[in-house]
Design an enzyme around this catalytic site. Structure first.
Site, mmCIF file in Angstrom:
data_model
loop_
_atom_site.group_PDB
_atom_site.id
_atom_site.type_symbol
_atom_site.label_atom_id
_atom_site.label_comp_id
_atom_site.label_asym_id
_atom_site.label_seq_id
_atom_site.Cartn_x
_atom_site.Cartn_y
_atom_site.Cartn_z
ATOM 1 N N ASP A 133 4.714 0.578 11.944
ATOM 2 C CA ASP A 133 3.507 -0.036 11.371
ATOM 3 C C ASP A 133 3.328 -1.498 11.799
ATOM 4 O O ASP A 133 2.315 -2.114 11.452
ATOM 5 C CB ASP A 133 3.520 0.062 9.842
ATOM 6 C CG ASP A 133 3.287 1.486 9.359
ATOM 7 O OD1 ASP A 133 2.912 2.342 10.184
ATOM 8 O OD2 ASP A 133 3.476 1.746 8.157
ATOM 9 N N ARG A 137 -8.731 -0.525 4.289
ATOM 10 C CA ARG A 137 -7.819 0.490 3.742
ATOM 11 C C ARG A 137 -6.469 -0.126 3.384
ATOM 12 O O ARG A 137 -5.776 0.391 2.511
ATOM 13 C CB ARG A 137 -7.589 1.599 4.767
ATOM 14 C CG ARG A 137 -8.810 2.428 5.042
ATOM 15 C CD ARG A 137 -8.453 3.607 5.896
ATOM 16 N NE ARG A 137 -7.290 4.284 5.340
ATOM 17 C CZ ARG A 137 -6.546 5.158 5.989
ATOM 18 N NH1 ARG A 137 -6.828 5.477 7.213
ATOM 19 N NH2 ARG A 137 -5.515 5.731 5.410
ATOM 20 N N ARG A 153 1.111 14.703 13.063
ATOM 21 C CA ARG A 153 1.614 14.472 11.705
ATOM 22 C C ARG A 153 1.667 15.724 10.833
ATOM 23 O O ARG A 153 0.986 15.831 9.800
ATOM 24 C CB ARG A 153 0.803 13.372 11.022
ATOM 25 C CG ARG A 153 0.855 12.083 11.801
ATOM 26 C CD ARG A 153 0.148 10.964 11.117
ATOM 27 N NE ARG A 153 0.902 10.429 9.996
ATOM 28 C CZ ARG A 153 0.454 9.464 9.197
ATOM 29 N NH1 ARG A 153 -0.743 8.964 9.390
ATOM 30 N NH2 ARG A 153 1.197 9.011 8.211
ATOM 31 N N CYS A 165 -4.230 13.131 12.754
ATOM 32 C CA CYS A 165 -4.989 11.892 12.615
ATOM 33 C C CYS A 165 -4.870 11.105 13.900
ATOM 34 O O CYS A 165 -4.234 11.550 14.854
ATOM 35 C CB CYS A 165 -4.536 11.099 11.400
ATOM 36 S SG CYS A 165 -3.010 10.232 11.646
ATOM 37 N N LYS A 181 0.828 -1.219 0.000
ATOM 38 C CA LYS A 181 0.000 0.000 0.000
ATOM 39 C C LYS A 181 0.858 1.263 0.000
ATOM 40 O O LYS A 181 0.650 2.167 -0.805
ATOM 41 C CB LYS A 181 -0.913 0.003 1.237
ATOM 42 C CG LYS A 181 -1.598 1.348 1.462
ATOM 43 C CD LYS A 181 -2.399 1.394 2.750
ATOM 44 C CE LYS A 181 -1.606 1.648 3.999
ATOM 45 N NZ LYS A 181 -1.512 3.021 4.480
ATOM 46 N N ASN A 182 1.822 1.321 0.925
ATOM 47 C CA ASN A 182 2.543 2.581 1.088
ATOM 48 C C ASN A 182 3.517 2.872 -0.051
ATOM 49 O O ASN A 182 3.985 3.997 -0.192
ATOM 50 C CB ASN A 182 3.240 2.626 2.446
ATOM 51 C CG ASN A 182 2.222 2.835 3.559
ATOM 52 O OD1 ASN A 182 1.058 3.163 3.289
ATOM 53 N ND2 ASN A 182 2.639 2.640 4.800
HETATM 54 C C1 EPZ Z 1 4.606 6.876 6.347
HETATM 55 O O1 EPZ Z 1 3.938 7.986 6.939
HETATM 56 C C2 EPZ Z 1 3.587 5.770 6.239
HETATM 57 N N1 EPZ Z 1 2.469 6.197 5.431
HETATM 58 C C3 EPZ Z 1 3.098 5.390 7.638
HETATM 59 O O2 EPZ Z 1 2.207 4.285 7.522
HETATM 60 C C4 EPZ Z 1 4.299 4.985 8.481
HETATM 61 O O3 EPZ Z 1 3.867 4.719 9.787
HETATM 62 C C5 EPZ Z 1 5.335 6.095 8.485
HETATM 63 O O4 EPZ Z 1 5.703 6.455 7.132
HETATM 64 C C6 EPZ Z 1 6.611 5.744 9.232
HETATM 65 O O5 EPZ Z 1 7.180 4.600 8.663
HETATM 66 C C7 EPZ Z 1 2.536 6.141 4.117
HETATM 67 O O6 EPZ Z 1 3.558 5.779 3.531
HETATM 68 C C8 EPZ Z 1 1.320 6.516 3.357
HETATM 69 P P1 EPZ Z 1 6.916 10.157 8.403
HETATM 70 P P2 EPZ Z 1 4.608 9.429 6.899
HETATM 71 O O7 EPZ Z 1 6.896 11.392 7.604
HETATM 72 O O8 EPZ Z 1 5.378 9.571 5.667
HETATM 73 C C9 EPZ Z 1 6.903 13.618 11.750
HETATM 74 C C10 EPZ Z 1 0.178 3.103 7.794
HETATM 75 O O9 EPZ Z 1 -0.405 2.598 8.765
HETATM 76 N N2 EPZ Z 1 6.867 14.587 10.633
HETATM 77 O O10 EPZ Z 1 8.102 9.257 8.270
HETATM 78 O O11 EPZ Z 1 3.535 10.402 7.191
HETATM 79 C C11 EPZ Z 1 5.636 12.768 11.834
HETATM 80 O O12 EPZ Z 1 4.614 13.452 12.512
HETATM 81 C C12 EPZ Z 1 0.823 4.469 7.884
HETATM 82 O O13 EPZ Z 1 0.267 2.532 6.688
HETATM 83 C C13 EPZ Z 1 6.962 15.947 10.918
HETATM 84 O O14 EPZ Z 1 7.047 16.359 12.082
HETATM 85 O O15 EPZ Z 1 5.588 9.313 8.151
HETATM 86 C C14 EPZ Z 1 6.145 11.536 12.536
HETATM 87 O O16 EPZ Z 1 6.175 11.764 13.914
HETATM 88 C C15 EPZ Z 1 0.570 5.120 9.209
HETATM 89 N N3 EPZ Z 1 6.957 16.827 9.859
HETATM 90 C C16 EPZ Z 1 7.577 11.392 12.007
HETATM 91 O O17 EPZ Z 1 7.923 12.685 11.485
HETATM 92 C C17 EPZ Z 1 6.867 16.402 8.565
HETATM 93 O O18 EPZ Z 1 6.856 17.268 7.657
HETATM 94 C C18 EPZ Z 1 7.766 10.371 10.893
HETATM 95 O O19 EPZ Z 1 6.733 10.531 9.931
HETATM 96 C C19 EPZ Z 1 6.786 15.037 8.288
HETATM 97 C C20 EPZ Z 1 6.793 14.138 9.352
#
Ligand code: EPZ
Length: 426
Positions: free
Chosen positions: A310, A402, A123, A118, A22-23
């Site tokens: 995840d 999803r 996020r 969310c 998915k991701n």
């Molecule tokens: C991706 O989310 C995945 N989603 C998530 O899977 C997964 O948990 C996550 O990566 C971590 O591996 C998709 O690929 C669609 P991040 P993403 O940016 O990209 C903070 C699932 O269940 N952050 O690596 O949103 C953020 O809040 C989902 O399939 C900022 O502060 O994750 C988090 O604490 C859930 N500012 C951390 O960084 C930003 O601009 C890592 O988030 C971006 C992120």
């Protein structure tokens, strides 16, 4: 609303084919916006999220050919008719935000709703926005929308991420493919989905090196072309079924498993007393537990190659029935323990203290009615239900739809007693 009924206590035996990730799929689909030629994806998972993104792409003018139930989909963004991604669509699925970079790079402007928080945390998307600004985009935030413009095109830039973000790494990489000059991204995420996205972009004509490491270099090109791409298989889905087999007991072989992407989990499962045969060449992962006790094991979520957030909820479900106490630390998201009180409804002993959960293994779980707030939390309840005695009913299973393709079919194929119940069955 559909619910899932699970009668637990039966070991799982058989083979489970793993679907496309998915991701990875969600970012690959966004990549199709970068070219006016068709891009065909094989092993595209049929999920609520991927179908949803295909609808958003259609509202942007992308022609989508993806017959119901099939795993091959063709996206043709020959002409973009809109560069606006509305709140309604981005709110429903955060990954919709990923159309911003490709639209900006291809059309020179885009208006995309901010995704908002969310269930698992705030996020923010500040790193994404800073990356586009560094590439010369002019950004305004008005009425909950990011209004982005780069009239003369994006420019290559040196971007050092202050911490690792999967989404920001992918988003910046997508946009940089069509920027003028070289972009160097540092402190990038190394998740396997990033290398999968880079492979597809390279096949489209992008010049990218270093994807899958902490530094990615992208030399912008004028245009990208169409391609065909096999979506990588889903390491989170594979890890989930591995833990289902470990929790329920039995002997399950996962087919088409991305074995190398699951090293952290395989190590922990072995430490917990589960027999795992990992065959990277055959892409199979065989999980066996026949009557032996599970040992409590601590885990700490980390960016790849560490243990993935995840899979944290699923690992917690497994640890509820292990011998001893395990400490589970969630380092990626600030609010990702919503499954803990639901697991407790089945008799689990879990104390949450900030970013840590202390799980004291119990001798057995008992089925109960539960509800979940996100995708991975929901599936952790399914795992617990498979290990529990009696019936567990999981509510709000739209979360499962999803991200897990044919979940009931895959589990019942291994002997599990899992049934979807609609309102008419009540
Ligand atoms: C991706 O989310 C995945 N989603 C998530 O899977 C997964 O948990 C996550 O990566 C971590 O591996 C998709 O690929 C669609 P991040 P993403 O940016 O990209 C903070 C699932 O269940 N952050 O690596 O949103 C953020 O809040 C989902 O399939 C900022 O502060 O994750 C988090 O604490 C859930 N500012 C951390 O960084 C930003 O601009 C890592 O988030 C971006 C992120």
């Amino acid at each position: 609303m559909d619910r899932l009924s699970i009668i637990g206590g039966t070991p799982l035996n058989g083979r489970i084919p793993i679907s496309g990730a998915k991701n990875s799929a969600l970012k690959l689909m966004a990549a199709a916006l970068l070219t006016d030629e068709p891009v065909t994806f094989h092993r595209m998972p049929n999920l609520a999220d991927t179908r949803f993104l295909s609808e958003l792409l259609q509202t942007l003018g992308v022609e989508v050919y993806w017959p119901k139930g099939e795993n091959t989909c063709r996206l043709n963004a020959a002409e973009l008719t809109s560069t606006i991604a509305p709140y309604e669509q981005v709110r429903k699925m955060r990954a919709s935000f990923n159309v911003l970079g490709p639209l900006l790079a291809r059309a020179g402007h885009a208006t995309v709703s901010l995704p908002g928080g969310c269930a698992i945390g705030a996020r923010p998307v500040d790193l994404h926005l800073k990356a586009f600004e560094a590439m010369g985009a002019d950004l305004k935030i008005e009425e909950g929308y990011v209004k982005a413009a780069a009239i003369h095109g994006l420019k290559g830039a040196q971007i050092v991420f202050p911490f690792v973000s999967v989404g920001a790494t992918e988003h910046a990489m997508l946009a940089a493919t069509l920027a003028k000059g070289e972009t160097v991204l540092e402190n990038t995420a190394q998740e396997p989905e990033i290398a999968d996205l880079a492979d597809c972009l390279i096949a489209m004509g992008a010049k990218i090196s270093g994807a899958g490491t902490a530094t990615i270099r992208i030399e912008g090109v004028e245009t990208l072309s169409g391609t065909e791409h096999n979506v990588m298989t889903d390491r989170i889905e594979a890890g989930t079924y591995a833990m289902a087999a470990a929790a329920a007991g039995g002997d399950v072989t996962l087919e088409d498993a991305p074995v190398e992407a699951l090293t952290a989990l395989v190590g922990l499962l072995r430490q917990s007393g589960v027999t795992v045969d990992a065959d990277a060449e055959a892409h199979t992962l065989r999980i066996q537990r026949n009557g032996s006790a599970l040992k409590a094991t601590d885990v700490d979520t980390q960016p790849h190659p560490g243990f993935p957030t995840d899979l944290q909820a699923q690992f917690m479900a497994l640890m509820t029935v292990a011998d001893g106490t395990s400490i589970i630390r969630e380092n990626i998201f600030e609010n990702r323990f919503m499954h803990a009180p639901e697991l407790s409804r089945l008799g689990a002993d879990i104390q949450v203290r900030g970013r840590e959960a202390v799980v004291k293994g119990v001798s057995g779980l008992k089925g109960a009615e539960v509800m979940a707030t996100d995708l991975r939390a929901s599936v952790s309840l399914v795992i617990a239900g498979l290990a529990a005695e009696g019936e567990t009913v999981v509510n709000r299973i739209y979360h499962l739809d999803r991200g897990f393709e044919r979940l009931e079919e895959k589990l019942t194929g291994c002997g599990a007693n899992v049934r979807r119940r609609g309102e008419e069955d009540e």
